[in-house]
Design a protein around this motif. Structure first.
Motif, PDB file in Angstrom:
ATOM      1  N   UNK A  94       0.844  -1.190   0.000  1.00  0.00           N
ATOM      2  CA  UNK A  94       0.000   0.000   0.000  1.00  0.00           C
ATOM      3  C   UNK A  94       0.883   1.244   0.000  1.00  0.00           C
ATOM      4  N   UNK A  95       0.472   2.312  -0.700  1.00  0.00           N
ATOM      5  CA  UNK A  95       1.341   3.483  -0.898  1.00  0.00           C
ATOM      6  C   UNK A  95       1.907   4.090   0.381  1.00  0.00           C
ATOM      7  N   UNK A  96       1.095   4.234   1.412  1.00  0.00           N
ATOM      8  CA  UNK A  96       1.562   4.884   2.637  1.00  0.00           C
ATOM      9  C   UNK A  96       2.642   4.058   3.325  1.00  0.00           C
ATOM     10  N   UNK A  97       2.446   2.731   3.365  1.00  0.00           N
ATOM     11  CA  UNK A  97       3.422   1.853   4.007  1.00  0.00           C
ATOM     12  C   UNK A  97       4.687   1.756   3.154  1.00  0.00           C
ATOM     13  N   UNK A  98       4.530   1.745   1.839  1.00  0.00           N
ATOM     14  CA  UNK A  98       5.697   1.707   0.950  1.00  0.00           C
ATOM     15  C   UNK A  98       6.592   2.921   1.155  1.00  0.00           C
ATOM     16  N   UNK A  99       5.968   4.080   1.325  1.00  0.00           N
ATOM     17  CA  UNK A  99       6.739   5.305   1.560  1.00  0.00           C
ATOM     18  C   UNK A  99       7.480   5.222   2.890  1.00  0.00           C
ATOM     19  N   UNK A 100       6.829   4.653   3.899  1.00  0.00           N
ATOM     20  CA  UNK A 100       7.460   4.457   5.201  1.00  0.00           C
ATOM     21  C   UNK A 100       8.674   3.538   5.078  1.00  0.00           C
ATOM     22  N   UNK A 101       8.513   2.413   4.369  1.00  0.00           N
ATOM     23  CA  UNK A 101       9.623   1.469   4.197  1.00  0.00           C
ATOM     24  C   UNK A 101      10.780   2.107   3.435  1.00  0.00           C
ATOM     25  N   UNK A 102      10.453   2.982   2.495  1.00  0.00           N
ATOM     26  CA  UNK A 102      11.509   3.639   1.715  1.00  0.00           C
ATOM     27  C   UNK A 102      12.399   4.482   2.616  1.00  0.00           C
ATOM     28  N   UNK A 103      11.813   5.143   3.588  1.00  0.00           N
ATOM     29  CA  UNK A 103      12.612   5.955   4.513  1.00  0.00           C
ATOM     30  C   UNK A 103      13.417   5.065   5.461  1.00  0.00           C
ATOM     31  N   UNK A 104      12.822   3.953   5.901  1.00  0.00           N
ATOM     32  CA  UNK A 104      13.566   2.997   6.729  1.00  0.00           C
ATOM     33  C   UNK A 104      14.728   2.418   5.935  1.00  0.00           C
ATOM     34  N   UNK A 105      14.501   2.189   4.625  1.00  0.00           N
ATOM     35  CA  UNK A 105      15.539   1.606   3.771  1.00  0.00           C
ATOM     36  C   UNK A 105      16.761   2.489   3.610  1.00  0.00           C
ATOM     37  N   UNK A 106      16.622   3.793   3.849  1.00  0.00           N
ATOM     38  CA  UNK A 106      17.794   4.673   3.830  1.00  0.00           C
ATOM     39  C   UNK A 106      18.725   4.386   5.003  1.00  0.00           C
ATOM     40  N   UNK A 107      18.165   3.827   6.065  1.00  0.00           N
ATOM     41  CA  UNK A 107      18.949   3.532   7.262  1.00  0.00           C
ATOM     42  C   UNK A 107      19.407   2.076   7.278  1.00  0.00           C
ATOM     43  N   UNK A 108      18.499   1.156   6.962  1.00  0.00           N
ATOM     44  CA  UNK A 108      18.810  -0.277   6.902  1.00  0.00           C
ATOM     45  C   UNK A 108      19.031  -0.660   5.447  1.00  0.00           C
ATOM     46  N   UNK A 109      20.296  -0.758   5.038  1.00  0.00           N
ATOM     47  CA  UNK A 109      20.651  -0.910   3.641  1.00  0.00           C
ATOM     48  C   UNK A 109      21.131  -2.326   3.328  1.00  0.00           C
ATOM     49  N   UNK A 110      21.226  -2.621   2.037  1.00  0.00           N
ATOM     50  CA  UNK A 110      21.761  -3.904   1.609  1.00  0.00           C
ATOM     51  C   UNK A 110      23.278  -3.912   1.794  1.00  0.00           C
ATOM     52  N   UNK A 111      23.883  -5.069   1.560  1.00  0.00           N
ATOM     53  CA  UNK A 111      25.337  -5.189   1.730  1.00  0.00           C
ATOM     54  C   UNK A 111      26.087  -4.211   0.840  1.00  0.00           C
ATOM     55  N   UNK A 112      25.523  -3.929  -0.348  1.00  0.00           N
ATOM     56  CA  UNK A 112      26.173  -2.987  -1.270  1.00  0.00           C
ATOM     57  C   UNK A 112      25.805  -1.537  -0.956  1.00  0.00           C
ATOM     58  N   UNK A 147      24.608  -9.631   4.255  1.00  0.00           N
ATOM     59  CA  UNK A 147      24.619  -8.845   5.486  1.00  0.00           C
ATOM     60  C   UNK A 147      23.733  -7.624   5.305  1.00  0.00           C
ATOM     61  N   UNK A 148      23.349  -7.042   6.416  1.00  0.00           N
ATOM     62  CA  UNK A 148      22.534  -5.835   6.420  1.00  0.00           C
ATOM     63  C   UNK A 148      23.422  -4.702   6.919  1.00  0.00           C
ATOM     64  N   UNK A 149      23.457  -3.606   6.182  1.00  0.00           N
ATOM     65  CA  UNK A 149      24.329  -2.497   6.561  1.00  0.00           C
ATOM     66  C   UNK A 149      23.492  -1.404   7.228  1.00  0.00           C
ATOM     67  N   UNK A 150      23.871  -1.048   8.428  1.00  0.00           N
ATOM     68  CA  UNK A 150      23.220   0.028   9.166  1.00  0.00           C
ATOM     69  C   UNK A 150      23.984   1.320   8.921  1.00  0.00           C
ATOM     70  N   UNK A 151      23.326   2.293   8.272  1.00  0.00           N
ATOM     71  CA  UNK A 151      23.929   3.610   8.075  1.00  0.00           C
ATOM     72  C   UNK A 151      23.885   4.337   9.408  1.00  0.00           C
ATOM     73  N   UNK A 152      24.981   4.230  10.142  1.00  0.00           N
ATOM     74  CA  UNK A 152      25.001   4.704  11.519  1.00  0.00           C
ATOM     75  C   UNK A 152      24.813   6.217  11.612  1.00  0.00           C
ATOM     76  N   UNK A 153      25.294   6.966  10.602  1.00  0.00           N
ATOM     77  CA  UNK A 153      25.146   8.419  10.642  1.00  0.00           C
ATOM     78  C   UNK A 153      23.677   8.810  10.513  1.00  0.00           C
TER      79      UNK A 153
END
Length: 540
Positions: A94-112, A147-153
């Motif tokens: 759903x659009x609202x939840x997708x937007x929320x996940x997108x912001x979380x994804x800036x912090x919890x990133x893929x290995x690359x 692995x999951x990369x946490x953007x600590x900053x």
């Protein structure tokens, strides 16, 4: 499945960003030029209370947390959620939840080190297939990356903003408490314990009937529960004061029956409509694949129109069934959360697109989650943005979402009495950013700000809430009965004065009354005056 439970997963995930979490095999993060890696097995061992001897890095970090905080983290990690992968996938898309996940994804990133939103969504869906339910550790195990990369900053920046909001909330609560004491000292002395306790049921019995409102030109039909006081039988022309209650997002009219019955016991006729497109059924339709969105932006227009259509229908019933006894010329509206927006909009506040454009450039995860909802209004065409109904005479808004969608200029157009109710622990519509700030924009002569300390957003929540959000379960269970009783009492007094025109109830609308009924664990404050400049001084 309930939206509160799903929000519980999201809130729990957010809480864990403050803690080195886990990934498919490990979590990585960098401090300066040094990179750290923590295996998921270590976090799982911690959740089960095992010795962390071989996971020294994790043990060292956890020692920074208090024992109480550590136990809460364990509870979060151990909590299990049982939903089908189909339901989870529909909700996350759903659009609202997708937007929320997108912001979380800036912090919890893929290995690359790419945005992890898609990977996180995949992990949640895959974990939901596990028999017996899934935990947060299961989600990170399914993360489709070594692995999951946490953007600590970014994580620290987000946490710093949260810390600022926490400090601001503490300061504002203190300032409102002091202001309430000052107002109480200037009020006439009243022995409130010699007056009727408005938290208790009133003298009248009530009956309930249900009718359907049809709006053919909008292809919109919805049911309304109408609670009638026993005084209707002996009332005269325009004798029975009338109220309408508007529920929040993913809620329904049934959850407000206790409040409606309470108000009816004091002689009010109370109508509680169901808002299709933003109610509990909409959530069920989303989960079953019959809808693609948790919330339809058109609801920002349909909901205020629903209130007017209910009033139109009541006018017909008033002539055919009630012999004109309902007073529909000066009606009170009570709304919770999105229903608070609905109430304020039908009182005359238009959608403020300029404010939305200024506030909705969400480059990072906002500390005000209600913006994810309010910003959906930008999808609407910018025509017909005013929904005021002249029959509306007073508004009581509980935890309303309104600061951006209505803004200062919109709220300033309301000239009816308004009571705004806020909760100091509201995570979804933070009191400082939503209710307190917007209260200072009101210009009506009769306005009241009510603040419930240590209370949450979920006014209409049931037992499922405490199961869904373990971190806050005990708080919700303890506060529900006490703080809802506050609302019962103050809503009776507010509407008795400003809708029923019974001035003898005005003494209840004082700071002193809030102090008199306040429970020490959940202090209650009521103030009549707070300006933008006064609030700004507190926030500096």
């Amino acid at each position: 499945m309930d939206v509160i439970k799903l929000l519980g997963i999201g809130i729990s995930s957010l809480l864990l960003t403050a803690l080195p979490g886990a990934a498919a095999e490990s979590l990585r993060f960098s401090v300066g030029t040094v990179e750290f890696s923590i295996p998921v097995e270590g976090l799982e061992a911690y959740a089960e209370g095992e010795n962390l001897g071989e996971y020294e890095q994790l043990a060292a970090y956890l020692r920074l947390l208090s024992p109480e905080r550590q136990e809460r983290v364990r509870e979060i990690l151990r909590s299990r959620y049982e939903y089908s992968s189909a339901e989870i996938e529909q909700f996350l898309n759903s659009p609202m939840v997708s937007e929320f996940l997108l912001k979380i994804g800036d912090i919890l990133q893929t290995e690359s080190r790419e945005n992890g939103a898609d990977a996180l969504q995949t992990a949640i869906v895959e974990a939901s297939d596990r028999p017996g339910g899934f935990t947060l550790v299961d989600i990170v195990r399914e993360f489709p990356s070594p692995s999951l990369y946490l953007d600590i900053e970014r994580a620290i920046d987000g946490l710093a903003k949260v810390a600022v909001l926490v400090d601001q909330t503490r300061a504002v609560v203190g300032a409102i408490e002091e202001l309430a004491l000052q107002e109480a000292a200037a009020e006439p002395v009243v022995d409130f314990f010699q007056l009727p306790d408005l938290r208790e049921k009133g003298p009248n019995s009530s009956s309930k009937q249900t009718f359907t409102v049809s709006v053919p030109f909008r292809d919109r039909n919805f049911e309304v529960d109408l609670y009638l006081p026993s005084t209707l039988e002996t009332g005269t022309q325009n004798d029975i004061p009338t109220l309408i209650i508007s529920h929040g997002l993913a809620s329904d009219r049934a959850r407000f029956e206790p409040l409606a019955r309470h108000l009816a016991s004091y002689g009010f006729a109370v109508a509680v409509p169901q808002h299709p497109g933003s109610d509990y059924q909409q959530l069920q339709d989303l989960l079953s694949g019959q809808a693609s969105d948790l919330f339809e932006p058109q609801q920002f227009r349909d909901r205020p129109a629903d209130i007017s259509r209910v009033l139109d229908h009541l006018e017909e019933l008033n002539q055919t069934q009630f012999s004109g006894r309902l007073n529909l010329e000066n009606v009170g509206i009570l709304g919770h959360s999105l229903g608070g927006y609905t109430a304020l909009a039908v009182a005359g506040a238009p959608i403020n697109f300029d404010q939305l454009e200024a506030d909705c450039n969400l480059e990072t995860l906002p500390v005000n989650p209600s913006l994810f909802l309010q910003c959906r209004a930008l999808e609407l065409p910018r025509t017909a943005t005013e929904f005021g109904d002249p029959r509306v005479g007073a508004i009581l808004a509980i935890n309303p979402v309104n600061s951006s969608i209505l803004g200062a200029s919109g709220l300033a157009k309301i000239d009816t009495p308004v009571m705004v109710v806020a909760s100091s622990l509201d995570l979804l519509a933070p009191a400082v950013l939503e209710q307190v700030k917007s209260f200072t924009w009101l210009t009506s002569r009769d306005r009241y700000l009510v603040l419930k300390e240590n209370d949450h957003h979920f006014f209409d929540a049931g037992g499922f809430t405490s199961e869904a959000i373990p971190e806050f379960g005990s708080l919700i269970r303890a506060s529900q009965e006490i703080t809802n009783a506050y609302v019962n009492a103050l809503s009776v007094a507010f509407f008795k004065v400003h809708i029923a025109d019974e001035s003898e109830y005005r003494s209840y609308l004082q700071s002193g009354y809030a102090i008199a009924i306040s429970n020490p664990a959940y202090p209650l404050h009521l103030v009549r005056s707070l300006t933008s400049s006064e609030l700004l001084k507190v926030l500096r």
